[in-house]
Design an enzyme around this catalytic site. Sequence first.
Site, PDB file in Angstrom:
ATOM      1  N   HIS A  60       0.871  -1.228  -0.321  1.00 36.42           N
ATOM      2  CA  HIS A  60       0.031   0.003  -0.181  1.00 36.42           C
ATOM      3  C   HIS A  60       0.907   1.253   0.230  1.00 36.42           C
ATOM      4  CE1 HIS A  60      -3.204   2.849   1.163  1.00 36.42           C
ATOM      5  NE2 HIS A  60      -3.972   1.997   0.406  1.00 36.42           N
ATOM      6  N   PRO A  61       0.746   2.218  -0.894  1.00 34.32           N
ATOM      7  CA  PRO A  61       1.457   3.318  -1.198  1.00 34.32           C
ATOM      8  C   PRO A  61       1.440   4.485  -0.086  1.00 34.32           C
ATOM      9  CG  PRO A  61      -0.065   3.445  -2.848  1.00 34.32           C
ATOM     10  CD  PRO A  61      -0.549   2.178  -1.970  1.00 34.32           C
ATOM     11  N   CYS A  62       0.410   4.379   0.779  1.00 30.42           N
ATOM     12  CA  CYS A  62       0.234   5.429   1.674  1.00 30.42           C
ATOM     13  C   CYS A  62       1.518   6.143   2.232  1.00 30.42           C
ATOM     14  CB  CYS A  62      -0.995   5.070   2.918  1.00 30.42           C
ATOM     15  SG  CYS A  62      -0.278   3.754   3.709  1.00 30.42           S
ATOM     16  N   LYS A  63       2.431   5.262   2.552  1.00 31.47           N
ATOM     17  CA  LYS A  63       3.679   5.974   3.267  1.00 31.47           C
ATOM     18  C   LYS A  63       4.933   6.133   2.297  1.00 31.47           C
ATOM     19  CE  LYS A  63       2.692   5.944   7.651  1.00 31.47           C
ATOM     20  NZ  LYS A  63       1.323   6.291   7.437  1.00 31.47           N
TER      21      LYS A  63
END
Lengths: 316, 364
Positions: free
Chosen positions: B273-276
């Site tokens: 997941h690219p949130c960070k």
Amino acid sequence: MTVVQFAQFSSLVQPTFWHELSRVKLDVLRLSDDSVPLTATYSTGRTIKDRNTGQDVPLGCNISVGGESFSEDYSPPPNSITARGVLKNYNTIEEFKNADKRALFNKLSDEIWDSIIQNHDVAALTRFLLITFADLKKYKFYYWFAFPAFAAQPLWEIDDDWTTPEAHLSQDQLTSLAEQLSPTPPPFFLVRPAQDNTVETAPVNEFSTFFADVPQQSQTIGFLDPSAQASAPGWPLRNLLAYLRAVHPEATQTVRVLCWRGDAASSRIGVLRGGPVDADKPSAVGWEKNVQGKLGARVADLAPMMDPKRLADQAV
Amino acid sequence: MHAIQQQYWAVRDYLSPVLKESKFREHGRITPEEFVAAGDFLAYKFPVWSWEAGDASKAREYLPANKQYMVTRGVPCLRRATSLAYTDADEDAERLLSFGDSAAAGTEADEWVETHAGRRTNTDSDANPRIIDDIPDLDGPHEDDGFSAAAANLSLSETPDLDDIPDMEEDLEDGDDAAAAPSKVPPPPRKPSDATKEEVTNANLLSVRTYDVMITYDKYYQTPRIWLLGYDENGTPLVPEQIFQDVTAEHAFKTVTIEAFPHSASLQAASVHPCKHASVMRKLIERMNAGVVEEQKSQRKGGSKDNKKKWLFKRGSGSGKDDKQPAGEEEEVEGMRVDFYLVVFLKFIASIVPTIEVDSTAAF
């Protein structure tokens, strides 16, 4: 003299292939079990260095199909070779089990043989057969690949062991060869020395003219080798050798074979002798073994990746 | 619930504007144009990566039609990340120390190589015997706690198929008989004389999983996003539980999830997941940038223009950064180019999936 052993193709089915098969089955084939043309690809064998042990680990001799295998005008990724095949999808598991596999296999191997004898065509040497049963409700796919290869009788033998190509070709010649093969390597090719320490290549069907004035020990027959094992050339070589013995019997008692694996350092070369003496159609082998190492169908269970319920469960 | 979430993400993705302004050094985010530039560079430098068009109906209009996402196939994965996880706390600290040391010591290139070298030596020095112990596990049933359930599941689902197969086998053995004699000798695994060697190769082959790795552009987070499709040594697709074995424990089940692949109508794949991503990338870029600027300055002074790292900041003209810079000295010290973004990104991903050899760029 040791018997030449060949690394059999192992199939690699991308999930997109099963997705596309589901779609084709539902929208196009429906209840028909007609043959569907397919395209598979293979590329040079690769080894990977194990960072813990420092050993080179050969990867499998893979041939892969994906979602795009169904499309007619499929263009392969760079540095890979396409192989044409047929898909036969059955409607029930019983039909799949009871299918006349021998007839299907023989039909395909006859086609390959005919293309050798009649057309002298190397493009059709690597063919495959895929029979499937798609259990669409359970997202399970039963499948079985066959890669027909003509079994030479007597067997091919190799003088010494397979060695790196430097033993037969100079550094400059290999560089020149690598340049000629780099953008779009052909599946099979001929190599002869040329001026200025370079080499020339030609398609295999130009065998007689290309090698007309070349002494036998300077002739090299090359193929793009999907195997990465040091002393086992890949499966496509078997049908190439069958082709050479059938079409050019007098010039191929001894052949120098170059297994091209992407660069000179990982490629192998060896001098082979033997092979069949008469021009009858040899018997063919090549059903893929299953995970247990037996001749049998494989199953791809895509429920964990396709079933909406299972996916919802693991997404927390 | 998951379905609703995915719908929500789709809508959010649709509504979010396309990033226009280059911000990669400030925020770690990139524009689609920069994604294409970085992708071109990656494919140019490392030809195992190539562009794909994907499903035409799923094409994103802000990316060129034939450059929707990047893919590399058959990435090997020799052992499970769970086997690395045993070398936990103190060794991780050691690794960080050596990382710091090398950063202080010298150039950015060394720093990066050091990171990987640090991890390698750590596993080598201490965990090596344990890792060797682990290998047989992979062939047999997986005993690792936490995954035993998955493994049990697997063997259960495979056993019934065995029942199906024998009929077929009998059927064909007959059919193959005519060809059986020659076929016994040629395929390497059948040859008795080769037994010892063949065992070795087979043992090695058996433990190698391969992955198809895709990089897409995530419009909402304005970063690249990585997708994984795994196969075991027989080419059978991996189930999610098996894929999570190749993800470090900190990330499995948390940042790595199975989601719909955006460029296919039906495909599901594991994704980080690219949130960070943006903030991590910003840090990595800062670190690297300092090194690059340093090197460029010293290079400028030394006048040694034939440095072999020249391509790192000289090549390519696709990015906006380049156009703004006047020629001359200014350009020489512009720092890390956005072309390099995906190379850095892969190094970051390699820390999440340490055993999958996504980082073919280790030499840089």
